[in-house]
Design a protein around this motif. Structure first.
Motif, PDB file in Angstrom:
ATOM      1  N   ALA A 189       0.828  -1.204   0.000  1.00  0.00           N
ATOM      2  CA  ALA A 189       0.000   0.000   0.000  1.00  0.00           C
ATOM      3  C   ALA A 189       0.862   1.253   0.000  1.00  0.00           C
ATOM      4  N   ARG A 190       1.926   1.233   0.786  1.00  0.00           N
ATOM      5  CA  ARG A 190       2.823   2.393   0.827  1.00  0.00           C
ATOM      6  C   ARG A 190       3.460   2.643  -0.539  1.00  0.00           C
ATOM      7  N   THR A 191       3.834   1.560  -1.217  1.00  0.00           N
ATOM      8  CA  THR A 191       4.458   1.687  -2.526  1.00  0.00           C
ATOM      9  C   THR A 191       3.495   2.299  -3.525  1.00  0.00           C
ATOM     10  N   LEU A 192       2.231   1.831  -3.502  1.00  0.00           N
ATOM     11  CA  LEU A 192       1.231   2.375  -4.414  1.00  0.00           C
ATOM     12  C   LEU A 192       1.029   3.865  -4.180  1.00  0.00           C
ATOM     13  N   LYS A 193       1.069   4.269  -2.909  1.00  0.00           N
ATOM     14  CA  LYS A 193       0.847   5.683  -2.588  1.00  0.00           C
ATOM     15  C   LYS A 193       2.026   6.544  -3.027  1.00  0.00           C
ATOM     16  N   SER A 194       3.225   6.100  -2.727  1.00  0.00           N
ATOM     17  CA  SER A 194       4.419   6.904  -3.039  1.00  0.00           C
ATOM     18  C   SER A 194       4.944   6.651  -4.450  1.00  0.00           C
ATOM     19  N   ARG A 195       4.498   5.518  -5.078  1.00  0.00           N
ATOM     20  CA  ARG A 195       4.962   5.085  -6.397  1.00  0.00           C
ATOM     21  C   ARG A 195       6.464   4.807  -6.397  1.00  0.00           C
ATOM     22  N   SER A 196       7.005   4.496  -5.215  1.00  0.00           N
ATOM     23  CA  SER A 196       8.422   4.147  -5.106  1.00  0.00           C
ATOM     24  C   SER A 196       8.625   3.221  -3.924  1.00  0.00           C
ATOM     25  N   SER A 197       9.298   2.092  -4.175  1.00  0.00           N
ATOM     26  CA  SER A 197       9.579   1.142  -3.091  1.00  0.00           C
ATOM     27  C   SER A 197      10.991   1.310  -2.545  1.00  0.00           C
ATOM     28  N   LYS A 198      11.839   2.027  -3.312  1.00  0.00           N
ATOM     29  CA  LYS A 198      13.266   2.177  -2.992  1.00  0.00           C
ATOM     30  C   LYS A 198      13.959   0.812  -2.933  1.00  0.00           C
ATOM     31  N   ILE A 199      13.451  -0.126  -3.713  1.00  0.00           N
ATOM     32  CA  ILE A 199      14.046  -1.460  -3.819  1.00  0.00           C
ATOM     33  C   ILE A 199      14.296  -1.770  -5.283  1.00  0.00           C
ATOM     34  N   ILE A 200      15.459  -2.323  -5.576  1.00  0.00           N
ATOM     35  CA  ILE A 200      15.828  -2.756  -6.923  1.00  0.00           C
ATOM     36  C   ILE A 200      15.949  -4.277  -6.923  1.00  0.00           C
ATOM     37  N   GLY A 201      15.421  -4.903  -7.964  1.00  0.00           N
ATOM     38  CA  GLY A 201      15.544  -6.350  -8.100  1.00  0.00           C
ATOM     39  C   GLY A 201      16.624  -6.715  -9.096  1.00  0.00           C
ATOM     40  N   VAL A 202      17.395  -7.742  -8.790  1.00  0.00           N
ATOM     41  CA  VAL A 202      18.343  -8.268  -9.764  1.00  0.00           C
ATOM     42  C   VAL A 202      17.951  -9.722 -10.024  1.00  0.00           C
ATOM     43  N   TYR A 203      17.791 -10.051 -11.293  1.00  0.00           N
ATOM     44  CA  TYR A 203      17.353 -11.391 -11.692  1.00  0.00           C
ATOM     45  C   TYR A 203      18.549 -12.194 -12.197  1.00  0.00           C
ATOM     46  N   LEU A 204      18.790 -13.351 -11.562  1.00  0.00           N
ATOM     47  CA  LEU A 204      19.891 -14.234 -11.916  1.00  0.00           C
ATOM     48  C   LEU A 204      19.341 -15.590 -12.338  1.00  0.00           C
ATOM     49  N   THR A 205      20.072 -16.260 -13.235  1.00  0.00           N
ATOM     50  CA  THR A 205      19.662 -17.599 -13.661  1.00  0.00           C
ATOM     51  C   THR A 205      19.689 -18.555 -12.484  1.00  0.00           C
ATOM     52  N   ASP A 206      20.765 -18.495 -11.702  1.00  0.00           N
ATOM     53  CA  ASP A 206      20.872 -19.261 -10.456  1.00  0.00           C
ATOM     54  C   ASP A 206      21.896 -18.577  -9.572  1.00  0.00           C
ATOM     55  N   PHE A 207      22.138 -19.131  -8.388  1.00  0.00           N
ATOM     56  CA  PHE A 207      23.047 -18.501  -7.431  1.00  0.00           C
ATOM     57  C   PHE A 207      24.307 -19.320  -7.201  1.00  0.00           C
ATOM     58  N   SER A 208      24.540 -20.321  -8.030  1.00  0.00           N
ATOM     59  CA  SER A 208      25.675 -21.220  -7.800  1.00  0.00           C
ATOM     60  C   SER A 208      26.968 -20.623  -8.342  1.00  0.00           C
ATOM     61  N   GLY A 209      28.087 -21.196  -7.907  1.00  0.00           N
ATOM     62  CA  GLY A 209      29.388 -20.778  -8.412  1.00  0.00           C
ATOM     63  C   GLY A 209      29.938 -19.549  -7.709  1.00  0.00           C
ATOM     64  N   ALA A 210      31.170 -19.200  -8.085  1.00  0.00           N
ATOM     65  CA  ALA A 210      31.886 -18.114  -7.413  1.00  0.00           C
ATOM     66  C   ALA A 210      31.773 -16.785  -8.147  1.00  0.00           C
ATOM     67  N   PHE A 211      30.985 -16.744  -9.210  1.00  0.00           N
ATOM     68  CA  PHE A 211      30.966 -15.588 -10.091  1.00  0.00           C
ATOM     69  C   PHE A 211      30.148 -14.410  -9.549  1.00  0.00           C
ATOM     70  N   TYR A 212      28.977 -14.701  -8.971  1.00  0.00           N
ATOM     71  CA  TYR A 212      27.993 -13.649  -8.714  1.00  0.00           C
ATOM     72  C   TYR A 212      28.335 -12.723  -7.556  1.00  0.00           C
ATOM     73  N   GLY A 213      29.130 -13.176  -6.586  1.00  0.00           N
ATOM     74  CA  GLY A 213      29.372 -12.389  -5.386  1.00  0.00           C
ATOM     75  C   GLY A 213      29.873 -10.991  -5.655  1.00  0.00           C
ATOM     76  N   GLU A 214      30.909 -10.862  -6.486  1.00  0.00           N
ATOM     77  CA  GLU A 214      31.485  -9.540  -6.760  1.00  0.00           C
ATOM     78  C   GLU A 214      30.546  -8.665  -7.562  1.00  0.00           C
ATOM     79  N   VAL A 215      29.799  -9.263  -8.502  1.00  0.00           N
ATOM     80  CA  VAL A 215      28.828  -8.494  -9.286  1.00  0.00           C
ATOM     81  C   VAL A 215      27.771  -7.894  -8.363  1.00  0.00           C
ATOM     82  N   LEU A 216      27.239  -8.724  -7.462  1.00  0.00           N
ATOM     83  CA  LEU A 216      26.210  -8.258  -6.535  1.00  0.00           C
ATOM     84  C   LEU A 216      26.755  -7.218  -5.561  1.00  0.00           C
ATOM     85  N   GLN A 217      28.003  -7.382  -5.133  1.00  0.00           N
ATOM     86  CA  GLN A 217      28.604  -6.408  -4.219  1.00  0.00           C
ATOM     87  C   GLN A 217      28.719  -5.043  -4.884  1.00  0.00           C
ATOM     88  N   GLY A 218      29.120  -5.039  -6.160  1.00  0.00           N
ATOM     89  CA  GLY A 218      29.200  -3.779  -6.896  1.00  0.00           C
ATOM     90  C   GLY A 218      27.843  -3.103  -7.006  1.00  0.00           C
TER      91      GLY A 218
END
Length: 321
Positions: free
Chosen positions: A51-80
């Motif tokens: 409800a708050r998001t609908l009122k303000s039209r902003s959640s202040k949250i960003i989503g990142v979509y990944l194929t999966d979370f396995s392996g050592a690759f994603y950590g640094e990308v997500l940290q950046g």
């Protein structure tokens, strides 16, 4: 679930008064506000984020979509990504799977960064057409609400192939990535083009999927076919590590009998003996730049597509042919 209507009833005030108190509005006296907040705590009231998001039209949250979370690759990308977003007042949530795609049309997130080849481009274009802001790292999409931040995959693959050819190798295995992966397609295309410029090189393709296990399977095929020293280009380091470990366990000498180069320069490559040759780039910068571009889109600031450049890391895993 407790609502502000329940709080208003118990406090003996209007719903609007409760809303003002919960949001710190000075229209409510300090005494009344304190009483309402005390009742809200006693009733275990939890604000309705949707409800708050609908009122303000902003959640202040960003989503990142990944194929999966396995392996050592994603950590640094997500940290950046996280470092940039947190500085700009945004939080980050990591998503995978089709159900999480609803977060955008439901406006639970303000925008999305996509590194998920299973997220259909047609669906992303539909979301962009509805006004949602997107940054894609793994495909090419032409829409004013979509920005692209790509790795220079072709340059990296060309560097890798030219490196082993310059070392004198004339038989080259290439272990591919998932069929739907943009990065894999780009790297494979460039590798083939570099090999075509050297017609005396024998080329053998092995299907992989960017996992360590697929590198292990590739190693078994190479060992079965082994007759003389060969070079192997794995289209990512996860596969290269799987290949490397399997060959070492079978007493093959890396850099003498089998020569290996990977792509991504994950941290583990620094500890192999001999060191794994690979293609390097800043994964943290990639994530940070994607976040910066998305914030610009959300703010209505004009953006150009960006590219992350790569370099060759030489290593003892590739010796003279």
């Amino acid at each position: 679930m407790i609502s502000i209507k329940d709080i208003a009833k118990k406090a003996g005030v209007s719903i609007s008064t409760v809303s003002y108190a919960l949001n710190g509005n000075p229209k409510v006296t300090e005494e009344t506000s304190a009483r309402i907040l005390k009742i809200a705590r006693e009733m275990d009231y939890v604000p309705n984020a949707a409800a708050r998001t609908l009122k303000s039209r902003s959640s202040k949250i960003i989503g990142v979509y990944l194929t999966d979370f396995s392996g050592a690759f994603y950590g640094e990308v997500l940290q950046g990504m996280k470092e940039v977003l947190n500085k700009r007042g945004y939080d980050l949530i990591v998503c995978s799977g089709s159900y999480s795609h609803r977060l955008l049309p439901q406006r639970m997130i303000d925008g999305a960064i996509v590194l998920d080849h299973s997220f259909a481009s047609e669906e992303l274009l539909q979301l962009a057409e509805r006004g949602h802001k997107l940054v894609v790292l793994d495909r090419e999409l032409n829409h004013p609400n979509v920005n692209q931040v790509h790795l220079d995959n072709k340059a990296g693959a060309a560097l890798a192939v030219e490196y082993v050819i310059e070392k004198g190798h004339r038989k080259l295995y290439v272990v591919t990535g998932p069929q739907g992966s943009y990065d894999s397609k780009q790297r494979l295309q460039a590798a083939k083009q570099a090999i075509e410029r050297n017609p005396d090189v024998v080329y053998v393709e092995i299907e992989g999927n960017f996992t360590k296990e697929s590198g292990e399977l590739a190693a078994k095929q190479i060992m079965k076919e082994y007759k003389e020293p060969v070079a192997v280009f794995c289209l990512n380091d996860e596969m290269a590590i799987g290949l490397y470990n399997t060959l070492v366990k079978a007493d093959f000498r890396i850099g003498e009998q089998i020569h290996i180069i990977g792509f991504d320069n994950i941290e583990l490559t620094q500890y192999t003996q001999p060191r794994l040759a690979t293609i390097d780039y800043s994964k943290r910068k990639w994530g940070a730049l994607a976040s910066e571009q998305l914030i610009k889109l959300i703010m209505g600031v004009p953006v150009e597509h960006e590219r992350i450049y790569v370099t060759l890391i030489e290593g003892g895993s590739v010796g003279e042919g």
